[in-house]
Design a protein around this motif. Structure first.
Motif, PDB file in Angstrom:
ATOM      1  N   UNK B 250       0.835  -1.206   0.000  1.00  0.00           N
ATOM      2  CA  UNK B 250       0.000   0.000   0.000  1.00  0.00           C
ATOM      3  C   UNK B 250       0.871   1.257   0.000  1.00  0.00           C
ATOM      4  N   UNK B 251       1.877   1.284   0.833  1.00  0.00           N
ATOM      5  CA  UNK B 251       2.738   2.465   0.898  1.00  0.00           C
ATOM      6  C   UNK B 251       3.611   2.594  -0.344  1.00  0.00           C
ATOM      7  N   UNK B 252       4.010   1.467  -0.917  1.00  0.00           N
ATOM      8  CA  UNK B 252       4.774   1.524  -2.167  1.00  0.00           C
ATOM      9  C   UNK B 252       3.930   2.090  -3.299  1.00  0.00           C
ATOM     10  N   UNK B 253       2.652   1.717  -3.325  1.00  0.00           N
ATOM     11  CA  UNK B 253       1.761   2.260  -4.362  1.00  0.00           C
ATOM     12  C   UNK B 253       1.683   3.786  -4.211  1.00  0.00           C
ATOM     13  N   UNK B 254       1.417   4.249  -3.006  1.00  0.00           N
ATOM     14  CA  UNK B 254       1.258   5.692  -2.786  1.00  0.00           C
ATOM     15  C   UNK B 254       2.546   6.446  -3.123  1.00  0.00           C
ATOM     16  N   UNK B 255       3.679   5.939  -2.664  1.00  0.00           N
ATOM     17  CA  UNK B 255       4.947   6.641  -2.918  1.00  0.00           C
ATOM     18  C   UNK B 255       5.336   6.566  -4.397  1.00  0.00           C
ATOM     19  N   UNK B 256       5.021   5.464  -5.065  1.00  0.00           N
ATOM     20  CA  UNK B 256       5.336   5.347  -6.496  1.00  0.00           C
ATOM     21  C   UNK B 256       4.486   6.316  -7.315  1.00  0.00           C
ATOM     22  N   UNK B 257       3.210   6.443  -6.946  1.00  0.00           N
ATOM     23  CA  UNK B 257       2.342   7.389  -7.646  1.00  0.00           C
ATOM     24  C   UNK B 257       2.893   8.805  -7.477  1.00  0.00           C
ATOM     25  N   UNK B 258       3.267   9.142  -6.247  1.00  0.00           N
ATOM     26  CA  UNK B 258       3.807  10.476  -5.990  1.00  0.00           C
ATOM     27  C   UNK B 258       5.101  10.701  -6.780  1.00  0.00           C
ATOM     28  N   UNK B 259       5.967   9.700  -6.787  1.00  0.00           N
ATOM     29  CA  UNK B 259       7.247   9.834  -7.492  1.00  0.00           C
ATOM     30  C   UNK B 259       7.012  10.032  -8.990  1.00  0.00           C
ATOM     31  N   UNK B 260       6.049   9.321  -9.561  1.00  0.00           N
ATOM     32  CA  UNK B 260       5.773   9.484 -11.000  1.00  0.00           C
ATOM     33  C   UNK B 260       5.183  10.863 -11.281  1.00  0.00           C
ATOM     34  N   UNK B 261       4.279  11.323 -10.412  1.00  0.00           N
ATOM     35  CA  UNK B 261       3.716  12.669 -10.596  1.00  0.00           C
ATOM     36  C   UNK B 261       4.831  13.723 -10.515  1.00  0.00           C
ATOM     37  N   UNK B 399       7.061   1.256   8.348  1.00  0.00           N
ATOM     38  CA  UNK B 399       6.996   1.365   6.892  1.00  0.00           C
ATOM     39  C   UNK B 399       6.766   2.824   6.528  1.00  0.00           C
ATOM     40  N   UNK B 400       7.686   3.413   5.745  1.00  0.00           N
ATOM     41  CA  UNK B 400       7.521   4.794   5.309  1.00  0.00           C
ATOM     42  C   UNK B 400       6.393   4.867   4.283  1.00  0.00           C
ATOM     43  N   UNK B 401       5.770   6.029   4.182  1.00  0.00           N
ATOM     44  CA  UNK B 401       4.724   6.205   3.180  1.00  0.00           C
ATOM     45  C   UNK B 401       3.963   7.481   3.445  1.00  0.00           C
ATOM     46  N   UNK B 402       2.695   7.477   3.038  1.00  0.00           N
ATOM     47  CA  UNK B 402       1.841   8.647   3.199  1.00  0.00           C
ATOM     48  C   UNK B 402       0.594   8.262   3.974  1.00  0.00           C
TER      49      UNK B 402
END
Lengths: 73, 413
Positions: B250-261, B399-402
């Protein structure tokens, strides 16, 4: 189990160390598979084609649990 | 070569800088010599060797002279919460050494093979399509964490274990309490026990009503009734699968979306990618660039070990930092750049190394591949809906994330 990699060296496979990560399958899928019964490594061929040696060596280097080891000759 | 009297420098864990939420804390990587191994102080006054170097970490995680057992003296307990459940005596195979570790892990290995995970693709695609449909129906702005990033991996792990998804809030809530650094040792221990009780309930039900082709039923018939493992070990293993199966992805999804944006040119290339290998490599690079494992991989030395110009003595604690390893410039050239075609991105340290390497790695990769390609093709102009300084990062969590990622978009496709 031991497999000769042409003149490059020898691959040893120790299933007792395998954790079923599948990295070898992703690196050298023609040579390595995972047993349906336990998910652990199986070598799909009886003789390793020297043409695949580079991928097999890469798979051994990348094996997280040292179930695959490459010994250069 | 250093000696016993190395002073501790800084505190572990240290928070990331919110201005660059992808970068590992400078406390682990900075300093005049950028030394790959340094001694740091923990919250409880203990000291441990923090390993920031990629090769050094890999060498230690693969070394049988290094133990993962929290009951051994010197093991680094990096937060009260982690100390709470790791000291509780309720241990899962990720906190055991071999041969015990392998015996317990093998209750689950056949369910996570590359072949089996590949077979899940169509079902995961269905779940992701439905999740995007729900987002579109809700309309923007919407919190992508609550309504997308968390439910997808949670549904996947519930389906994999044939557990009823209506119970997801129990699992998500207890996992959060176990892993939050704001939890006291007692709160974390109690949450860990409640999640274990939930797993026992599932296993008891499955023991009475075995199902065909079912993880828990076959773990019982092939590993428990044969005497290889106990019901307790199965319940603990099941708890680990729930815990590691949703929070991380879940946190990887959120951080990956942010990184792509945050990287529009890279995002454009990602959207155009046709070759599945290109997508797979891009996901690896995102896992490298935006590493979410921030509690380190905790170990204790069983013998004196020389690594990175230092001697770690038997009985000293070790914390291997995946986030620092993933930004090690000796391995990943210009690590602060997101390069979705980085040739060696596959070597990232996000899933660990050694016998404890993540069992769900292939599953997580496939989930991310499907999630990111689907999300950005259906909502091509997806963007963050709030000023950046309002984003709350999980700097207080294993776990780091948002905590939330409010997003908006124009016309869906």
């Amino acid at each position: 189990m031991r497999f000769q990699l042409g003149t490059a060296g020898e691959l040893t496979v120790d299933r007792s160390l395998c954790i079923g990560s599948g990295l070898c399958v992703l690196t050298a899928g023609d040579v390595f598979g995972q047993d349906d019964d336990d998910g652990l490594v199986e070598v799909a061929v009886s003789v390793i084609d020297p043409a695949t040696a580079d991928d097999v060596i890469k798979a051994a280097d990348g094996c997280p649990s040292q179930a695959l080891r490459f010994l250069a000759s | 070569m250093s000696t016993e009297t190395v002073p501790a420098a800084g505190t572990y864990p240290s928070p990331r800088d919110a201005r660059c939420p992808y970068e590992p804390p400078k406390a682990y990587t900075g300093g005049p010599e950028q030394q790959p191994v340094r001694k740091m102080r923990l919250w409880n006054g203990d000291e441990a060797w923090v390993v920031a170097g990629y090769e050094e970490g890999r060498m230690l995680l693969g070394d049988p002279r290094v133990s993962a057992r929290p009951d051994l003296p010197g093991y680094p307990h990096v937060s009260p919460a982690l100390a709470g459940y790791r000291k509780s005596g309720l241990q899962t195979f990720n906190n055991k050494d071999n041969p015990e570790h392998n015996v317990e892990r093998r209750m689950f290995t056949k369910w996570f093979t590359v072949k089996r995970m590949e077979r899940l693709r169509p079902r995961i695609q269905d779940l992701v399509d439905q999740a995007v449909d729900r987002l579109v129906a809700m309309g923007s702005p919407v919190d992508l964490v609550e309504h997308f990033a968390l439910p997808i991996p949670s549904q996947v792990i519930f389906e994999l274990l044939n557990a009823p998804y209506r119970d997801h809030e129990i699992v998500e809530h207890e996992t959060h309490t176990m892993l939050s650094w704001r939890s006291s040792a007692e709160e974390s221990r109690a949450a860990s026990q409640r999640l274990l009780d939930y797993c026992y309930g599932l296993i008891r039900e499955r023991a009475e009503n075995p199902r065909a082709d079912d993880v828990l039923s076959l773990a019982i018939s092939e590993h428990v009734t044969t005497g290889l493992c106990t019901m307790e070990q199965l319940a603990e293993g099941t708890r680990l699968l729930f815990l590691a199966g949703h929070e991380t992805t879940a946190n990887s999804i959120a951080m990956s979306v942010l990184a792509l944006i945050d990287h529009p040119a890279q995002l454009a290339a990602f959207r155009d990618a046709q070759d599945p290998r290109q997508v797979a490599l891009a996901v690896d690079e995102l896992l490298r660039f935006a590493t979410i494992a921030q509690a380190g991989r905790c170990r204790v030395a069983l013998d004196d070990i020389e690594v990175g110009g230092t001697t770690i003595r038997a009985g000293e604690g070790i914390v291997v930092s995946s986030e620092a390893a993933n930004w090690d410039p000796r391995v990943f050239e210009r690590p602060a750049e997101l390069r979705l075609d980085r040739p060696n991105a596959r070597d990232h340290a996000g899933f660990g190394h050694g016998t404890h390497r993540c069992i769900g790695e292939t599953l997580a990769e496939i989930e991310l591949q499907i999630v990111l390609t689907t999300l950005f093709s259906r909502l091509p102009d997806l963007r963050v809906a709030v000023p950046r300084d309002q984003l709350r990062y999980k700097t207080d969590h294993t776990i780091f994330g948002l905590y939330e990622l409010p997003v908006t978009w124009g016309d869906p496709k």
